[in-house]
Scaffold this motif. Sequence first.
Motif, short mmCIF file in Angstrom:
data_model
loop_
_atom_site.label_atom_id
_atom_site.label_comp_id
_atom_site.label_asym_id
_atom_site.label_seq_id
_atom_site.Cartn_x
_atom_site.Cartn_y
_atom_site.Cartn_z
N UNK A 268 38.74 36.35 29.22
CA UNK A 268 40.17 36.58 29.40
C UNK A 268 40.42 37.87 30.17
N UNK A 269 39.64 38.89 29.88
CA UNK A 269 39.79 40.18 30.56
C UNK A 269 39.56 40.04 32.06
N UNK A 283 50.06 38.25 39.97
CA UNK A 283 51.37 37.73 39.55
C UNK A 283 51.28 36.98 38.22
N UNK A 284 50.20 36.26 37.99
CA UNK A 284 50.09 35.43 36.79
C UNK A 284 49.42 36.17 35.63
N UNK A 290 53.11 36.67 33.09
CA UNK A 290 53.27 35.67 32.02
C UNK A 290 51.99 35.37 31.26
N UNK A 291 50.83 35.60 31.88
CA UNK A 291 49.55 35.38 31.22
C UNK A 291 48.72 36.67 31.19
N UNK A 292 49.37 37.78 30.89
CA UNK A 292 48.63 39.04 30.78
C UNK A 292 47.95 39.07 29.40
N UNK A 297 49.98 42.59 22.01
CA UNK A 297 50.48 41.51 21.17
C UNK A 297 49.81 40.18 21.52
N UNK A 298 49.65 39.93 22.81
CA UNK A 298 48.97 38.71 23.22
C UNK A 298 47.53 38.70 22.73
N UNK A 299 46.85 39.84 22.89
CA UNK A 299 45.45 39.91 22.50
C UNK A 299 45.28 39.71 21.00
N UNK A 300 46.22 40.22 20.21
CA UNK A 300 46.15 40.04 18.75
C UNK A 300 46.27 38.57 18.39
#
Length: 645
Positions: A268-269, A283-284, A290-292, A297-300
């Motif tokens: 993912x990184x 951009x993505x 949107x997919x950072x 928070x996303x990583x958690x």
Amino acid sequence: MVRLRIHPAIGIARVGNSTRPDGWFLGPETPNPPVSPTGSFKDPDGAIKRQAARFRLYGYTADGRVVREVTTSDPGTRITWGVHVANRKAGWYEFHLPLDIPDSRDPAAKPSVRRNPRVGDRGSLVIDPGRKTLDAASGAVVPFTGGRFLGRVDVPLGEMHADEAGRLVVLGGHGTSGSPDHTPLASVTNNDGWYDDISDGPVTATVTVDGMPIPVDPAWVVVAPPNFAPEVRTLRTLYDLLFDVFVSTGQLPFPATVSFGEHIEPILRRFCELQWVNAGFAAQFGWAGPRHFLDPDNLARLGSPAAEYREVRRQVYTALRDYGRDDKSPMPWPWMYGDGMASVPRTVRQYMTLSPTQDRMLLAWSRGEFDPAPFPGHPSRVEDAPPAARPGLLDRAALDFCVADAFHPGIEVTWPIRHASMFAEPFRILPRAEGAPDPDYGDTLTPDEALAADGPLHAQGPGDLSRWMAVPWQTDTAGCRAGYESQAGLGPRYDPYVPTFWPARVPNHVLKQSDYETVNRPDGDGSADREAAFAHRAVWLRGLTGSTPQEQRRQMVDGWYKLGIVETRPYTVGDGRFPQVMQVESTPEPPFDQAADTNNLVNVHVPARMEVETATAAVVEATGHDSAEVTVGYVDNIDPYLDTP
């Protein structure tokens, strides 16, 4: 201690044009090397430093346990290193497609005929300085000289020396390419009459302790083109590819437990890291995109096996390309070209997938079958690891910063490397006996001959890994960009940024030094300027001028070292509005620094007979881009078929 092994099993050196005594640096020795200070990759004259490969000796017991590193400081120990590199490109076969994929068997596929077929003395096309030896305690520098091209041009391939502990340090050539007869550059990968100083070959050692010899397992060194984004990793590294090869053949085990921190988060990184080398990924998957995935928070959520996050994980997994489901669609991830990339006809291998082992780990993760415990990470110095772990770290580090994306043909090595028959054991190339003749496969190398039991995918000799690559290397580096399309495919759904080839090694779009300086100033009235500067990306190859690939190939051969290097820079404002660490292009050398940021943004392929001027006008009308932003031409590397309409 009954035997020694050389590590890394495959070492990676890289060419550079710096001629200063300190104009080189050591390649990564752990998968988590220290961040290099700004300016580490070019010398004060603006020349690119060479990357050296360092080799060490480790002792093993009869049952394969690591004892310790062996150096010249050990009492009674004498070490003599041997290196035999060569360049066999000009005497090998043309590259059009990997010969191990079904596409190469298409009746319309261009045959792999000999390069330089009119040269009767095939040996004169091989640049081979012979095997060189070095007493590790002598303090000597041994050059790889003596090789010639066509009997007319001396082509040095680098040199070797030992460090203070007697470890071997191998430096490759200076990136030199040429044609004795000044033959025009007509191809991305196959230019007859040309040579370069890329090379590879076996690394050996003779070791005695108190006069008694100890057997030594050899290693291999690959001298590759420069790494223009040295601290960015690709999605499927060469280590990932080879680990999959050895898992699939039963030589290495699949992980007993899939770890989010060790196996999933790095994938993912890397999607996010590519934001620094490709505007489409920025951009993505980039900062605030949107997919950072790296947003805390996303990583958690992604790192939790809880049932409420299963759909989040599943959507990431199902977004990844599956050939059986997706056919030739460019939309699934990753947005990268594959081994069969072509203008027409297109096959499912137009785009790449992650390795089967990566896919298997991601599937387990999507189902919640993984360990969420934090992974402590790899040490930044190999000396900080337990002795038993050091050889494996060295083996992995050398390969973790190499690409195994599109083998078309690639950067460091190409498709033969994914065949287990090339190896004596995991990660260790099977060497051909010194002096053994190179088999002759005739005027054309067919897929059947390439994959045969007596074919070229078995014991290897000096120059055998790099012979499949482009000659000279600069034409492929300049030719494999992003957003390739035929004129017929232009329209509102055309994206000039993706798909891409190898942005982690050959960047497409970069954050300029001047934009970084704007972003990294304290906030004030220029808030919008900072946001715009961070979002802006410049075409990395903008310094190449002229509207056709033919014009630009020669410029790349002459001025490749003028390109910027993508390096780590800190964000020092401290307000959290931008990433704490950024990857920023060093300022290109004149005159490349004067080019417009969007020069060479749009890359369009046309049939060989089509007039470039006519095509350029049509592209401008279809896309709205200025003609200076458009590069149009017949690119043979993406047209590997005969009689393409």
